[in-house]
Design an enzyme around this catalytic site. Sequence first.
Site, PDB file in Angstrom:
ATOM      1  N   ARG A 108       0.928  -1.271   0.021  1.00  0.00           N
ATOM      2  CA  ARG A 108       0.026   0.027  -0.009  1.00  0.00           C
ATOM      3  C   ARG A 108       1.205   1.057   0.012  1.00  0.00           C
ATOM      4  O   ARG A 108       1.520   1.479   0.785  1.00  0.00           O
ATOM      5  CB  ARG A 108      -0.859  -0.028   1.249  1.00  0.00           C
ATOM      6  CG  ARG A 108      -1.829   1.319   1.382  1.00  0.00           C
ATOM      7  CD  ARG A 108      -2.889   1.179   2.398  1.00  0.00           C
ATOM      8  NE  ARG A 108      -3.981   0.752   1.861  1.00  0.00           N
ATOM      9  CZ  ARG A 108      -5.072   0.612   2.260  1.00  0.00           C
ATOM     10  NH1 ARG A 108      -5.480   1.144   3.398  1.00  0.00           N
ATOM     11  NH2 ARG A 108      -6.191  -0.024   1.603  1.00  0.00           N
ATOM     12  N   HIS A 135      -7.078   0.824  -6.771  1.00  0.00           N
ATOM     13  CA  HIS A 135      -7.201   0.015  -5.740  1.00  0.00           C
ATOM     14  C   HIS A 135      -7.855  -1.254  -6.162  1.00  0.00           C
ATOM     15  O   HIS A 135      -9.062  -1.582  -6.074  1.00  0.00           O
ATOM     16  CB  HIS A 135      -8.167   0.586  -4.588  1.00  0.00           C
ATOM     17  CG  HIS A 135      -8.149   0.127  -3.109  1.00  0.00           C
ATOM     18  ND1 HIS A 135      -7.273  -0.952  -2.803  1.00  0.00           N
ATOM     19  CD2 HIS A 135      -8.811   0.206  -2.078  1.00  0.00           C
ATOM     20  CE1 HIS A 135      -7.576  -1.381  -1.771  1.00  0.00           C
ATOM     21  NE2 HIS A 135      -8.505  -0.456  -1.055  1.00  0.00           N
ATOM     22  N   GLN A 138      -9.669  -3.934  -4.046  1.00  0.00           N
ATOM     23  CA  GLN A 138     -11.148  -3.580  -3.478  1.00  0.00           C
ATOM     24  C   GLN A 138     -12.200  -3.746  -4.686  1.00  0.00           C
ATOM     25  O   GLN A 138     -13.296  -4.331  -4.377  1.00  0.00           O
ATOM     26  CB  GLN A 138     -11.040  -1.910  -3.113  1.00  0.00           C
ATOM     27  CG  GLN A 138     -12.120  -1.345  -2.976  1.00  0.00           C
ATOM     28  CD  GLN A 138     -13.017  -1.969  -1.400  1.00  0.00           C
ATOM     29  OE1 GLN A 138     -12.203  -1.877  -0.454  1.00  0.00           O
ATOM     30  NE2 GLN A 138     -14.135  -2.449  -1.547  1.00  0.00           N
ATOM     31  N   ASP A 230     -17.605   7.067  -2.148  1.00  0.00           N
ATOM     32  CA  ASP A 230     -16.178   6.877  -1.389  1.00  0.00           C
ATOM     33  C   ASP A 230     -16.081   8.435  -0.817  1.00  0.00           C
ATOM     34  O   ASP A 230     -16.787   9.205  -1.183  1.00  0.00           O
ATOM     35  CB  ASP A 230     -15.173   6.383  -2.327  1.00  0.00           C
ATOM     36  CG  ASP A 230     -13.662   6.182  -1.452  1.00  0.00           C
ATOM     37  OD1 ASP A 230     -13.775   6.018  -0.452  1.00  0.00           O
ATOM     38  OD2 ASP A 230     -12.762   6.566  -2.125  1.00  0.00           O
ATOM     39  N   CYS A 270     -16.503   1.551  -0.225  1.00  0.00           N
ATOM     40  CA  CYS A 270     -15.417   0.771   0.209  1.00  0.00           C
ATOM     41  C   CYS A 270     -14.924   0.778   1.498  1.00  0.00           C
ATOM     42  O   CYS A 270     -14.309   0.067   2.182  1.00  0.00           O
ATOM     43  CB  CYS A 270     -14.067   1.069  -0.764  1.00  0.00           C
ATOM     44  SG  CYS A 270     -13.722   2.891  -0.665  1.00  0.00           S
ATOM     45  N   ARG A 299     -13.512  -8.615   0.731  1.00  0.00           N
ATOM     46  CA  ARG A 299     -12.204  -8.422   0.557  1.00  0.00           C
ATOM     47  C   ARG A 299     -11.103  -9.562   0.829  1.00  0.00           C
ATOM     48  O   ARG A 299     -10.585 -10.001   0.115  1.00  0.00           O
ATOM     49  CB  ARG A 299     -11.582  -7.202   1.523  1.00  0.00           C
ATOM     50  CG  ARG A 299     -12.180  -6.016   1.132  1.00  0.00           C
ATOM     51  CD  ARG A 299     -11.771  -5.398  -0.230  1.00  0.00           C
ATOM     52  NE  ARG A 299     -10.193  -5.266  -0.250  1.00  0.00           N
ATOM     53  CZ  ARG A 299      -9.429  -4.095   0.343  1.00  0.00           C
ATOM     54  NH1 ARG A 299     -10.063  -3.276   0.837  1.00  0.00           N
ATOM     55  NH2 ARG A 299      -8.219  -4.389   0.241  1.00  0.00           N
TER      56      ARG A 299
HETATM   57  N1   CP Z   1     -11.409  -0.244   1.751  1.00  0.00           N
HETATM   58  C1   CP Z   1     -10.067  -0.263   2.461  1.00  0.00           C
HETATM   59  O1   CP Z   1      -9.101  -0.361   1.691  1.00  0.00           O
HETATM   60  O2   CP Z   1      -9.904   0.092   3.750  1.00  0.00           O
HETATM   61  P1   CP Z   1      -8.643   0.066   4.390  1.00  0.00           P
HETATM   62  O3   CP Z   1      -8.073   1.396   4.031  1.00  0.00           O
HETATM   63  O4   CP Z   1      -9.221   0.098   5.936  1.00  0.00           O
HETATM   64  O5   CP Z   1      -7.931  -1.098   4.350  1.00  0.00           O
HETATM   65  N1  NVA Z   2     -10.150   7.129  -1.524  1.00  0.00           N
HETATM   66  C1  NVA Z   2      -9.643   6.259  -0.496  1.00  0.00           C
HETATM   67  C2  NVA Z   2      -9.736   4.788  -0.491  1.00  0.00           C
HETATM   68  C3  NVA Z   2      -9.774   4.056   0.693  1.00  0.00           C
HETATM   69  C4  NVA Z   2      -9.877   2.511   0.725  1.00  0.00           C
HETATM   70  C5  NVA Z   2      -8.339   6.635  -0.052  1.00  0.00           C
HETATM   71  O1  NVA Z   2      -7.243   6.424  -0.794  1.00  0.00           O
HETATM   72  O2  NVA Z   2      -8.280   7.385   0.865  1.00  0.00           O
END
Ligand code: CP
Ligand code: NVA
Length: 311
Positions: A108, A135, A138, A230, A270, A299
């Site tokens: 990540r 992502h 997701q 989101d 998400c 997930r």
């Molecule tokens: N939706 C998602 O990726 O959640 P987290 O940021 O908690 O991993």
């Molecule tokens: N758009 C969000 C997705 C989180 C799962 C972010 O990157 O913060």
Amino acid sequence: MAVNLKGRDLLSLLHLNLEEIVQILEYAQALKLKHYAGEPHRNLEGKSIAMLFEKPSLRTRVSFEVGMSHLGGSAVYLSPLDVKMGKREAVADIAKVLSRYVNGIVARVMSHQTVIDLANYASVPVINALCDTYHPCQVLADLLTIWEKKNELEGLKFAFVGDGNNMTNSLMLGCATVGMDVSIATPEGYEPKPSMVEQAREIASAKGSEVEITNEPKTAVDEADVVYTDVWTGMGQEGETERRLRDFAGYGLTTELLSHASPDAVLLHCLPAHYGEEITFDLVHDDPRSAVFDQAENRMHAQKAVLSLLL
Ligand code: CP
Ligand code: NVA
């Protein structure tokens, strides 16, 4: 014949075709059934992954770690403080060193370029667990959820209301690949990048479906089978919260807006959510259309399939 994903990276959904996505979803469903039946599915006995995180996480971290343990393997979590990619150590070195210890790297990261660099130097599969641009994990879980709820994907209308962000990019690609019509409503100035829209449109046109970008939430939600939102302020954008709250006024999901969707629409987010901004607590927790917590659970099942197939 099943497609062979072994050894592949998963950096974005641009690199998965329809057949490959369907294989992942079918496998995820099979693993989910085994999980509920209490049947062993230790596909990755003795294997391990490193989880390299530059940003916080609840779902991604726990679903990968627990998923890996269901599969008989193990996961090592490395927090933003542990690794400091490119600062304490070069990304190339991290990729090569981890490749000597583990069978896969789940990352990540702040910038998409970092997962590209990791993949270039690693000799094991690299999985993008969120970056500034995509992502994909997701969206595989989202497609699994939609498929479970609707029994089909092709031909459905998918609506997204909110920011043209990393989620939007991956959703456009994933939904276009499976032949859904996509409609994205953002405030002016927050549309997804034209190059992203172009790529999604190219994929959609091959399936005879459409990708529409609008500034009008009602246009997107009109007769939609799936409605998705989101946060308006993503991770790392906290300094822009005030401006974004102003610019996104009127783009929150409400019962009134959802009344324009198909009566049996599926509502997705998400998570994490900013309640009172893009959506209300009640819509997520109490609305019968909400599949948000099935989506979060998926997930784990989708990623167990990805890990089994790639590793
Ligand atoms: N939706 C998602 O990726 O959640 P987290 O940021 O908690 O991993
Ligand atoms: N758009 C969000 C997705 C989180 C799962 C972010 O990157 O913060």
